[in-house]
Structures are given as C-alpha cells and as structure tokens.
Design a protein around this motif. Structure first.
Motif, PDB file in Angstrom:
ATOM      1  N   PHE A  74      17.426 -38.547   8.263  1.00  0.00           N
ATOM      2  CA  PHE A  74      17.078 -36.955   8.088  1.00  0.00           C
ATOM      3  C   PHE A  74      17.674 -36.679   6.790  1.00  0.00           C
ATOM      4  N   TRP A  75      16.796 -36.135   5.846  1.00  0.00           N
ATOM      5  CA  TRP A  75      17.639 -35.447   4.806  1.00  0.00           C
ATOM      6  C   TRP A  75      17.861 -33.847   4.901  1.00  0.00           C
ATOM      7  N   HIS A  76      19.325 -33.331   4.896  1.00  0.00           N
ATOM      8  CA  HIS A  76      19.410 -32.040   5.336  1.00  0.00           C
ATOM      9  C   HIS A  76      19.732 -31.344   3.842  1.00  0.00           C
ATOM     10  N   TRP A  77      19.658 -32.009   2.564  1.00  0.00           N
ATOM     11  CA  TRP A  77      20.047 -31.178   1.578  1.00  0.00           C
ATOM     12  C   TRP A  77      19.961 -32.232   0.249  1.00  0.00           C
ATOM     13  N   SER A  78      19.186 -31.589  -0.888  1.00  0.00           N
ATOM     14  CA  SER A  78      18.902 -32.481  -2.033  1.00  0.00           C
ATOM     15  C   SER A  78      18.873 -31.277  -3.078  1.00  0.00           C
ATOM     16  N   VAL A  79      19.856 -31.359  -3.891  1.00  0.00           N
ATOM     17  CA  VAL A  79      19.848 -30.762  -5.066  1.00  0.00           C
ATOM     18  C   VAL A  79      20.303 -31.538  -6.333  1.00  0.00           C
ATOM     19  N   PHE A  80      19.652 -31.304  -7.631  1.00  0.00           N
ATOM     20  CA  PHE A  80      20.041 -31.987  -8.446  1.00  0.00           C
ATOM     21  C   PHE A  80      19.919 -31.285  -9.916  1.00  0.00           C
ATOM     22  N   ASP A  81      20.286 -31.794 -10.974  1.00  0.00           N
ATOM     23  CA  ASP A  81      19.961 -30.825 -12.264  1.00  0.00           C
ATOM     24  C   ASP A  81      21.432 -30.208 -12.349  1.00  0.00           C
ATOM     25  N   ILE A  82      22.463 -30.536 -11.644  1.00  0.00           N
ATOM     26  CA  ILE A  82      23.695 -29.579 -11.563  1.00  0.00           C
ATOM     27  C   ILE A  82      24.360 -29.978 -13.097  1.00  0.00           C
ATOM     28  N   PRO A  83      24.734 -29.163 -13.850  1.00  0.00           N
ATOM     29  CA  PRO A  83      25.404 -29.383 -15.000  1.00  0.00           C
ATOM     30  C   PRO A  83      26.556 -30.326 -14.940  1.00  0.00           C
ATOM     31  N   SER A  95      22.209 -22.243   0.235  1.00  0.00           N
ATOM     32  CA  SER A  95      21.503 -21.157   0.651  1.00  0.00           C
ATOM     33  C   SER A  95      20.287 -21.118   0.039  1.00  0.00           C
ATOM     34  N   GLY A  96      19.154 -20.550   0.599  1.00  0.00           N
ATOM     35  CA  GLY A  96      17.935 -20.581  -0.227  1.00  0.00           C
ATOM     36  C   GLY A  96      17.637 -19.183  -1.304  1.00  0.00           C
ATOM     37  N   ASP A  97      18.942 -18.339  -1.427  1.00  0.00           N
ATOM     38  CA  ASP A  97      18.925 -17.665  -2.648  1.00  0.00           C
ATOM     39  C   ASP A  97      19.237 -18.106  -3.922  1.00  0.00           C
ATOM     40  N   GLY A 113      11.632 -28.934   5.716  1.00  0.00           N
ATOM     41  CA  GLY A 113      10.600 -28.499   4.913  1.00  0.00           C
ATOM     42  C   GLY A 113      10.857 -27.079   3.894  1.00  0.00           C
ATOM     43  N   THR A 114      12.203 -27.024   3.985  1.00  0.00           N
ATOM     44  CA  THR A 114      12.803 -25.666   3.306  1.00  0.00           C
ATOM     45  C   THR A 114      13.759 -26.203   1.939  1.00  0.00           C
ATOM     46  N   ARG A 115      13.632 -25.381   1.171  1.00  0.00           N
ATOM     47  CA  ARG A 115      14.343 -25.493  -0.260  1.00  0.00           C
ATOM     48  C   ARG A 115      15.947 -24.944  -0.141  1.00  0.00           C
ATOM     49  N   ASP A 116      16.836 -25.757   0.967  1.00  0.00           N
ATOM     50  CA  ASP A 116      18.232 -25.316   0.795  1.00  0.00           C
ATOM     51  C   ASP A 116      18.815 -26.335   1.593  1.00  0.00           C
ATOM     52  N   GLY A 144      14.200 -35.391 -13.475  1.00  0.00           N
ATOM     53  CA  GLY A 144      12.903 -35.392 -13.528  1.00  0.00           C
ATOM     54  C   GLY A 144      11.878 -34.916 -12.473  1.00  0.00           C
ATOM     55  N   PRO A 145      12.221 -34.829 -11.249  1.00  0.00           N
ATOM     56  CA  PRO A 145      11.438 -34.265 -10.266  1.00  0.00           C
ATOM     57  C   PRO A 145      11.517 -32.721 -10.324  1.00  0.00           C
ATOM     58  N   ASP A 146      10.705 -31.923  -9.311  1.00  0.00           N
ATOM     59  CA  ASP A 146      10.654 -30.644  -9.463  1.00  0.00           C
ATOM     60  C   ASP A 146      11.163 -30.289  -7.937  1.00  0.00           C
ATOM     61  N   ALA A 147      11.104 -29.146  -7.799  1.00  0.00           N
ATOM     62  CA  ALA A 147      11.592 -28.452  -6.436  1.00  0.00           C
ATOM     63  C   ALA A 147      10.353 -28.984  -5.201  1.00  0.00           C
ATOM     64  N   ASP A 148       9.338 -29.215  -5.445  1.00  0.00           N
ATOM     65  CA  ASP A 148       8.391 -29.686  -4.636  1.00  0.00           C
ATOM     66  C   ASP A 148       8.613 -31.247  -4.096  1.00  0.00           C
ATOM     67  N   THR A 149       9.363 -32.056  -4.848  1.00  0.00           N
ATOM     68  CA  THR A 149       9.582 -33.425  -4.607  1.00  0.00           C
ATOM     69  C   THR A 149      10.532 -33.701  -3.350  1.00  0.00           C
TER      70      THR A 149
END
Length: 176
Positions: A74-83, A95-97, A113-116, A144-149
């Motif tokens: 189970f993926w709980h978090w996925s964030v990328f393109d952090i400088p 957080s989602g904000d 199913g959320t972006r956070d 390369g991917p976007d937020a819907d990935t």
C-alpha cells in the motif's frame, strides 16, 4: 530492517549508493507515532536527508507499507520533483494544501486515491506493519509523471532515474 516479511519495493531495483534520512518525529525501527496514523492525525512526518550522490538534480519521497494485506502493499505517499537544494520536508508537508512542499514538487495519488500523505491504517489484529519512508536522489529535475500518475508508475520512472536511495522505517500496529 528487512526480514522474512514481504520485500521492500526497492529490493527489486538495481543497487544504488545509500545516503541518510532521519526524522525528528520517530526513530528508525521504532513505532510510528499516532500523529502519523490515518484515523488519529494523518500528518506526514518531518524528514531530513544528507549525503546524496553527486549529480542529484531532484528528489522523490515515498511511504510504502509492504505488509498491507493486498498482495501488492500500500502506497501512503508519493511526491517527486523536489528541487535538489531541498534536503528536508517539515512535518505536515504531505497535506493536501501543498503548503509544506517546495515550489514545483508534485504529489501523485496514493492508494487512498488522494494527492497527499495518507497515514498508517493497518487492519486490527494484522500484526505490525512497516512504513518505509524512502528518499530517492534523481538524475533529472523533472521525473516525467504528473499528479494523476499512480505510485507504481512513479516507481517505474524512479527505477531508471535513481542515483541513490535513503530509507527509514517505523512500525505501527492496531491490536484487536
């Protein structure tokens, strides 16, 4: 902390140099505090990293539970393109904000199913689950991917663009 339970997601990737990630919110191989549990706080932990390989152009951060009773974790978090200049995410950055994330960072959907960040939520009586927080040093500014990935597709891209990897693991269990 790799053991006889399900493998970690990067156990299937080529070996890369390791660097260091720590959290002020929990100790490595310790218990994940209630603040980071889905029903009790749902707040992403503070993470700080150092020692990434030369050539790092960005980072990605994930949280994965390989012990979830899904057959695929189970993926709980996925964030990328952090400088590349960023070497810490404050508590609550997931957080989602998007207030705690640096400009340009992208939150992909988690398995909720959320972006956070979606906190720990093991089924009662399922035993301790490992929450693997991984920081990836990436060889390009934009993965390369976007937020819907999906997190799996983000992981596919990371497979080919990771220069180094750091992980810290905490456990959480809901007793019956």
């Amino acid at each position: 902390m790799s053991d006889s339970r399900r493998p970690l997601p990067h156990d299937f990737h080529p070996p890369v140099p390791e660097f260091t990630v720590t959290s002020d919110d929990f100790r490595a191989d310790g218990v994940l505090p209630d603040l980071h549990v889905h029903a009790l706080g749902n707040t992403s932990p503070q993470l700080r990293w150092s020692g990434a390989p030369e050539g790092t152009k960005s980072y990605a951060v994930t949280c994965f539970d390989p012990d979830a009773p899904t057959g695929s974790g189970f993926w709980h978090w996925s964030v990328f393109d952090i400088p590349a200049a960023v070497t810490e995410l404050p508590q609550g950055a997931g957080s989602g904000d998007f207030k705690g994330l640096p400009a340009g960072a992208v939150h992909a959907r988690n398995d909720y199913g959320t972006r956070d960040f979606g906190g720990a939520a093991p089924p009662p009586g399922d035993g301790p689950h490992r929450y693997v927080f991984t920081v990836y040093a990436v060889d390009q500014e934009k993965l390369g991917p976007d937020a819907d990935t999906s997190p799996a597709a983000v992981g596919f891209n990371l497979r080919f663009h990771t220069l180094g990897r750091a992980q810290v693991i905490a456990e959480y269990e809901v007793r019956p």
